[in-house]
Design an enzyme around this catalytic site. Structure first.
Site, PDB file in Angstrom:
ATOM      1  N   SER A 144      49.165  41.382  75.318  1.00  0.00           N
ATOM      2  CA  SER A 144      48.782  41.639  76.706  1.00  0.00           C
ATOM      3  C   SER A 144      47.713  42.723  76.810  1.00  0.00           C
ATOM      4  O   SER A 144      46.896  42.705  77.736  1.00  0.00           O
ATOM      5  CB  SER A 144      50.008  42.032  77.526  1.00  0.00           C
ATOM      6  OG  SER A 144      50.677  43.145  76.959  1.00  0.00           O
ATOM      7  N   TYR A 145      47.688  43.655  75.863  1.00  0.00           N
ATOM      8  CA  TYR A 145      46.661  44.699  75.885  1.00  0.00           C
ATOM      9  C   TYR A 145      45.281  44.091  75.656  1.00  0.00           C
ATOM     10  O   TYR A 145      44.335  44.349  76.409  1.00  0.00           O
ATOM     11  CB  TYR A 145      46.954  45.758  74.826  1.00  0.00           C
ATOM     12  CG  TYR A 145      45.853  46.779  74.667  1.00  0.00           C
ATOM     13  CD1 TYR A 145      45.587  47.689  75.681  1.00  0.00           C
ATOM     14  CD2 TYR A 145      45.075  46.830  73.507  1.00  0.00           C
ATOM     15  CE1 TYR A 145      44.570  48.633  75.555  1.00  0.00           C
ATOM     16  CE2 TYR A 145      44.062  47.760  73.366  1.00  0.00           C
ATOM     17  CZ  TYR A 145      43.816  48.655  74.385  1.00  0.00           C
ATOM     18  OH  TYR A 145      42.798  49.584  74.269  1.00  0.00           O
ATOM     19  N   GLY A 146      45.155  43.272  74.632  1.00  0.00           N
ATOM     20  CA  GLY A 146      43.880  42.627  74.364  1.00  0.00           C
ATOM     21  C   GLY A 146      43.448  41.738  75.511  1.00  0.00           C
ATOM     22  O   GLY A 146      42.268  41.691  75.881  1.00  0.00           O
ATOM     23  N   ALA A 148      44.199  42.091  78.654  1.00  0.00           N
ATOM     24  CA  ALA A 148      43.779  42.934  79.773  1.00  0.00           C
ATOM     25  C   ALA A 148      42.356  43.443  79.573  1.00  0.00           C
ATOM     26  O   ALA A 148      41.547  43.472  80.507  1.00  0.00           O
ATOM     27  CB  ALA A 148      44.747  44.103  79.938  1.00  0.00           C
ATOM     28  N   LYS A 149      42.035  43.847  78.355  1.00  0.00           N
ATOM     29  CA  LYS A 149      40.688  44.336  78.075  1.00  0.00           C
ATOM     30  C   LYS A 149      39.668  43.201  78.129  1.00  0.00           C
ATOM     31  O   LYS A 149      38.518  43.403  78.547  1.00  0.00           O
ATOM     32  CB  LYS A 149      40.647  45.029  76.717  1.00  0.00           C
ATOM     33  CG  LYS A 149      41.402  46.359  76.662  1.00  0.00           C
ATOM     34  CD  LYS A 149      40.834  47.377  77.643  1.00  0.00           C
ATOM     35  CE  LYS A 149      41.417  48.774  77.394  1.00  0.00           C
ATOM     36  NZ  LYS A 149      40.904  49.786  78.373  1.00  0.00           N
TER      37      LYS A 149
END
Length: 241
Positions: A144-146, A148-149
């Site tokens: 989810s971090y990737g 989001a970016k």
């Protein structure tokens, strides 16, 4: 000419380095973050031109209140607040847990930038700059971090088109592995850190100043025809053409 700079997540790491770079150049710099003690300490260490504003960039009311404290138009907005919230949450338990982790990263890394930029849009000075801090994870994957970016970079394309009529540029600086930050919460194994360095062409980890220098350039007179772009600052760990 003295400019007004707003750096979200400016109390530590990359945000602090960005604030320091602009402050040394004689600009007035507002730094935001959730931890008042950290912000006050950072501002005191960087000099009288750096002003702390306590603000959770994922909270619309706090964003509105913080921006009301700024004097005059904003020449440079740096959306740095964020980070991989997975490090702070337990392993997901069912779909509700998955949802919570995804929402946390989207809020911290994408929604925070959207809220701050939208709230500041009318106050952005013509000919100014918006710079978002992205991540190599957007290209290499990190849950989810990737995602989001990656969403941040995609949204920036639309933003650049919208702001272009006012000669305002909007770009993303995408770091690779950067030491001297709180990103990994001191939990990165030495072996993994070595692997990240080995993946570079330069043979070293990045440092916050590497990112600050790139941000500063994108806000300079020499970058007025650069917009809608993503710039990797990763030592060649993810090359492009």
């Amino acid at each position: 000419m003295t400019r007004t700079i707003l750096v979200t997540g400016g109390g530590t790491g990359i945000g602090k380095a960005v604030a320091a770079k602009f402050a040394v150049s004689g600009d007035v710099v507002y730094i935001t973050g959730r931890r008042k003690d950290v912000l006050v300490s950072t501002a005191a260490g960087l000099g009288s031109s750096v002003r702390p504003l306590v603000c959770d960039s994922t909270d619309p009311e706090q964003v509105t209140t913080a921006l009301a404290e700024l004097d005059g138009p904003i020449d440079v907005l740096v959306n740095n607040a964020g980070g991989n919230t997975d490090f702070d949450l337990p392993e997901p338990d069912g779909l509700a847990g998955v949802l919570a982790r995804w929402r946390a990263n989207l809020d911290a890394n994408l929604i925070s930038a959207v809220l701050t930029t939208t709230a500041a849009e009318d106050d952005l000075a013509p000919g100014g700059s918006v710079v978002h801090i992205g991540s190599i994870a957007a290209d290499q994957g990190a849950g989810s971090y990737g995602a989001a970016k990656a969403g941040l970079a995609s949204w920036n394309v639309d933003l650049a088109k919208r702001l272009g009529a006012r000669k305002i540029t909007a770009n993303v600086v995408s770091p690779g592995y950067i030491r001297e930050t709180e990103f990994f919460r001191d939990k990165l194994p030495a072996e993994r850190a070595e692997q990240l360095v080995d993946a570079t062409s330069t043979g070293r980890a990045g440092i916050p100043a590497d990112i600050a220098e790139t941000v500063y350039f994108l806000a300079s007179a020499g970058a007025r025809h650069i917009t809608g772009q993503t710039f990797g600052v990763n030592g060649g760990a993810h090359p492009t053409r």
